[in-house]
Design a protein around this motif. Structure first.
Motif, short mmCIF file in Angstrom:
data_model
loop_
_atom_site.label_atom_id
_atom_site.label_comp_id
_atom_site.label_asym_id
_atom_site.label_seq_id
_atom_site.Cartn_x
_atom_site.Cartn_y
_atom_site.Cartn_z
N ALA A 250 13.15 17.47 28.37
CA ALA A 250 11.76 17.01 28.45
C ALA A 250 10.80 18.07 27.92
O ALA A 250 9.82 17.75 27.22
CB ALA A 250 11.42 16.67 29.90
N THR A 251 11.08 19.33 28.21
CA THR A 251 10.26 20.43 27.69
C THR A 251 10.35 20.49 26.17
O THR A 251 9.34 20.69 25.47
CB THR A 251 10.71 21.76 28.29
OG1 THR A 251 10.56 21.72 29.71
CG2 THR A 251 9.92 22.92 27.73
N ALA A 252 11.57 20.34 25.64
CA ALA A 252 11.77 20.37 24.18
C ALA A 252 10.96 19.27 23.50
O ALA A 252 10.26 19.52 22.49
CB ALA A 252 13.25 20.22 23.86
N ASN A 253 11.03 18.06 24.03
CA ASN A 253 10.32 16.95 23.41
C ASN A 253 8.81 17.10 23.52
O ASN A 253 8.07 16.82 22.57
CB ASN A 253 10.77 15.63 24.05
CG ASN A 253 12.16 15.23 23.61
OD1 ASN A 253 12.57 15.48 22.49
ND2 ASN A 253 12.91 14.61 24.51
N LEU A 254 8.33 17.55 24.68
CA LEU A 254 6.88 17.72 24.85
C LEU A 254 6.36 18.82 23.92
O LEU A 254 5.26 18.70 23.36
CB LEU A 254 6.57 18.06 26.31
CG LEU A 254 5.08 18.12 26.69
CD1 LEU A 254 4.39 16.78 26.41
CD2 LEU A 254 4.91 18.50 28.16
N SER A 255 7.14 19.86 23.73
CA SER A 255 6.73 20.94 22.82
C SER A 255 6.64 20.43 21.38
O SER A 255 5.70 20.76 20.65
CB SER A 255 7.73 22.10 22.91
OG SER A 255 7.81 22.61 24.22
N ALA A 256 7.64 19.63 20.98
CA ALA A 256 7.63 19.08 19.63
C ALA A 256 6.45 18.12 19.44
O ALA A 256 5.81 18.09 18.37
CB ALA A 256 8.94 18.35 19.35
N ILE A 257 6.13 17.33 20.47
CA ILE A 257 5.01 16.40 20.39
C ILE A 257 3.69 17.18 20.26
O ILE A 257 2.82 16.83 19.46
CB ILE A 257 4.99 15.49 21.64
CG1 ILE A 257 6.16 14.50 21.58
CG2 ILE A 257 3.66 14.74 21.75
CD1 ILE A 257 6.39 13.75 22.88
N ALA A 258 3.55 18.25 21.04
CA ALA A 258 2.33 19.06 20.98
C ALA A 258 2.15 19.67 19.58
O ALA A 258 1.05 19.68 19.03
CB ALA A 258 2.37 20.16 22.04
N ALA A 259 3.25 20.16 19.01
CA ALA A 259 3.17 20.73 17.67
C ALA A 259 2.81 19.67 16.64
O ALA A 259 1.97 19.91 15.75
CB ALA A 259 4.50 21.38 17.31
N THR A 260 3.41 18.49 16.76
CA THR A 260 3.15 17.41 15.80
C THR A 260 1.71 16.92 15.88
O THR A 260 1.07 16.65 14.85
CB THR A 260 4.12 16.24 16.06
OG1 THR A 260 5.47 16.72 16.00
CG2 THR A 260 3.95 15.15 15.01
N LEU A 261 1.19 16.81 17.09
CA LEU A 261 -0.22 16.41 17.25
C LEU A 261 -1.15 17.46 16.65
O LEU A 261 -2.20 17.13 16.07
CB LEU A 261 -0.53 16.19 18.72
CG LEU A 261 0.11 14.95 19.37
CD1 LEU A 261 -0.16 14.94 20.88
CD2 LEU A 261 -0.41 13.67 18.73
N THR A 262 -0.78 18.73 16.78
CA THR A 262 -1.59 19.80 16.18
C THR A 262 -1.59 19.69 14.66
O THR A 262 -2.63 19.84 14.01
CB THR A 262 -1.04 21.17 16.60
OG1 THR A 262 -1.05 21.26 18.04
CG2 THR A 262 -1.87 22.30 16.02
N TRP A 263 -0.42 19.42 14.09
CA TRP A 263 -0.34 19.25 12.64
C TRP A 263 -1.15 18.05 12.17
O TRP A 263 -1.78 18.09 11.12
CB TRP A 263 1.13 19.11 12.22
CG TRP A 263 1.89 20.38 12.32
CD1 TRP A 263 1.42 21.64 12.05
CD2 TRP A 263 3.25 20.55 12.75
NE1 TRP A 263 2.41 22.57 12.28
CE2 TRP A 263 3.53 21.94 12.69
CE3 TRP A 263 4.24 19.67 13.15
CZ2 TRP A 263 4.79 22.45 13.05
CZ3 TRP A 263 5.49 20.17 13.50
CH2 TRP A 263 5.75 21.56 13.45
N ALA A 264 -1.11 16.98 12.98
CA ALA A 264 -1.88 15.79 12.60
C ALA A 264 -3.38 16.07 12.62
O ALA A 264 -4.14 15.52 11.81
CB ALA A 264 -1.55 14.63 13.56
N ALA A 265 -3.81 16.95 13.53
CA ALA A 265 -5.24 17.25 13.64
C ALA A 265 -5.71 18.26 12.59
O ALA A 265 -6.84 18.16 12.11
CB ALA A 265 -5.54 17.78 15.04
N LEU A 266 -4.84 19.21 12.25
CA LEU A 266 -5.26 20.29 11.35
C LEU A 266 -4.85 20.12 9.90
O LEU A 266 -5.29 20.87 9.04
CB LEU A 266 -4.69 21.64 11.86
CG LEU A 266 -5.14 22.07 13.26
CD1 LEU A 266 -4.51 23.40 13.62
CD2 LEU A 266 -6.67 22.17 13.34
#
Length: 309
Positions: free
Chosen positions: A67-83
């Motif tokens: 769950a930590t691995a997936n949440l970390s990947a989601i956070a990174a992906t959302l950051t890339w989508a925003a920046l």
């Protein structure tokens, strides 16, 4: 007639040799492709096994690694989508992903050390919370749009070997050195062997455990980023079967379930063996549920043998 027959036979043997050569080439390519696939899958599984093994050495467990691995990947992906997908945004996304994993580990550690919740219950609750957060952020769907440079980097090779495999081996080597050569490593083993005695000897067991779970969260985040790069997407449900197999790899690799004893070199060997076994069962088209039954039976058998010893 005899000449014609000899010519026909000669042509037949030539065609047979060509067919054999093609068959061997096909098998070789298939074997090479299977090895390449295993080499790409092994690091994410191995990193999760390391993430749970470090907590087991300290006498705990972390059921929230996936769950930590997936949440970390989601956070990174959302950051890339925003920046966007520039070099600076790639770095920012990686930092956010790693920070998310570190924070998840600290949350688990604080629940165990400050709230005095048993590790299995604390990390089980954390697993549910982190999974729910991932589903809320994504709506249950897979998030795409990862920077091409990041995905290409994850799937690139170094001297013919996937570089993420090199990273995994480097991390495992570093952890083994830390456990064998540093004061922190000795304290982790001491707490795993006897937490009460360690506390009376002057070791700040709470601070050590907090660092252990933070490290576990960080390793899980790296695994999640590797999965995101390999799948070119992030989702809350990726790698759900990895939890049981990561525990199995840790136990089969000699990490004692009660803590204090184990060696990461044997764990790496167990990860390789289990990855080869999983890939072989997949090639044989064995049902995934049957594979899960096999993993569970192996884990139970290993624990039983350890208890008898």
């Amino acid at each position: 007639m005899a000449a014609a027959t000899r010519a026909d036979l000669g042509g037949g043997y030539g065609a047979g040799d060509a067919m054999s050569a093609l068959a061997l080439a096909g098998w070789g390519a298939a074997a090479g492709g299977a090895l390449q696939s295993m080499a790409l899958q092994l690091p994410e599984f191995g990193l999760l096994a390391l993430a749970i093994a470090i907590t087991m050495l300290a006498g705990g467990i972390n059921l929230a690694i996936v769950a930590t691995a997936n949440l970390s990947a989601i956070a990174a992906t959302l950051t890339w989508a925003a920046l966007g997908q520039g070099p600076l945004s790639v770095v920012c996304g990686l930092v956010v992903g790693l920070a998310t994993g570190l924070s998840c580990g600290l949350i688990c550690g604080l629940a165990i050390t400050a709230l005095r919740v048993t590790p299995i219950l604390a990390t089980l609750c954390a697993m549910l919370a982190f999974t729910g957060a991932g589903v809320l952020l994504t709506g249950g769907a897979a998030l795409g749009g990862l920077p091409p440079s990041f995905s290409a980097g994850v799937n690139s090779t170094f001297v013919g070997m996937p570089w993420i495999l090199v990273v995994f081996l480097g991390v495992a080597t570093g952890l083994q050195w830390m456990l064998a050569r540093t004061v922190f490593g000795q304290r982790v083993r001491a707490i795993g062997l006897n937490a009460e005695a360690s506390r009376y000897s002057g070791i700040d067991t709470g601070a050590v455990m907090l660092r252990v779970y933070a490290l576990s969260g960080l390793l899980s985040a790296i695994a999640g980023l590797v999965m995101a790069g390999r799948f070119n997407s992030a989702r809350a449900g990726y790698g759900e079967s990895y939890l049981l197999v990561a525990i199995l790899a840790a136990v089969m690799g000699g990490i004692h379930p009660d803590g204090g004893r184990g060696h990461f070199s044997f764990l790496v060997l167990a990860v390789v063996i289990l990855q080869v076994a999983a890939s072989s069962l997949n090639i044989l088209s064995v049902n995934t549920h049957v594979t899960t039954v096999v993993w569970g039976a192996l884990l139970l058998a290993k624990l039983g043998v350890d208890r008898v010893r």
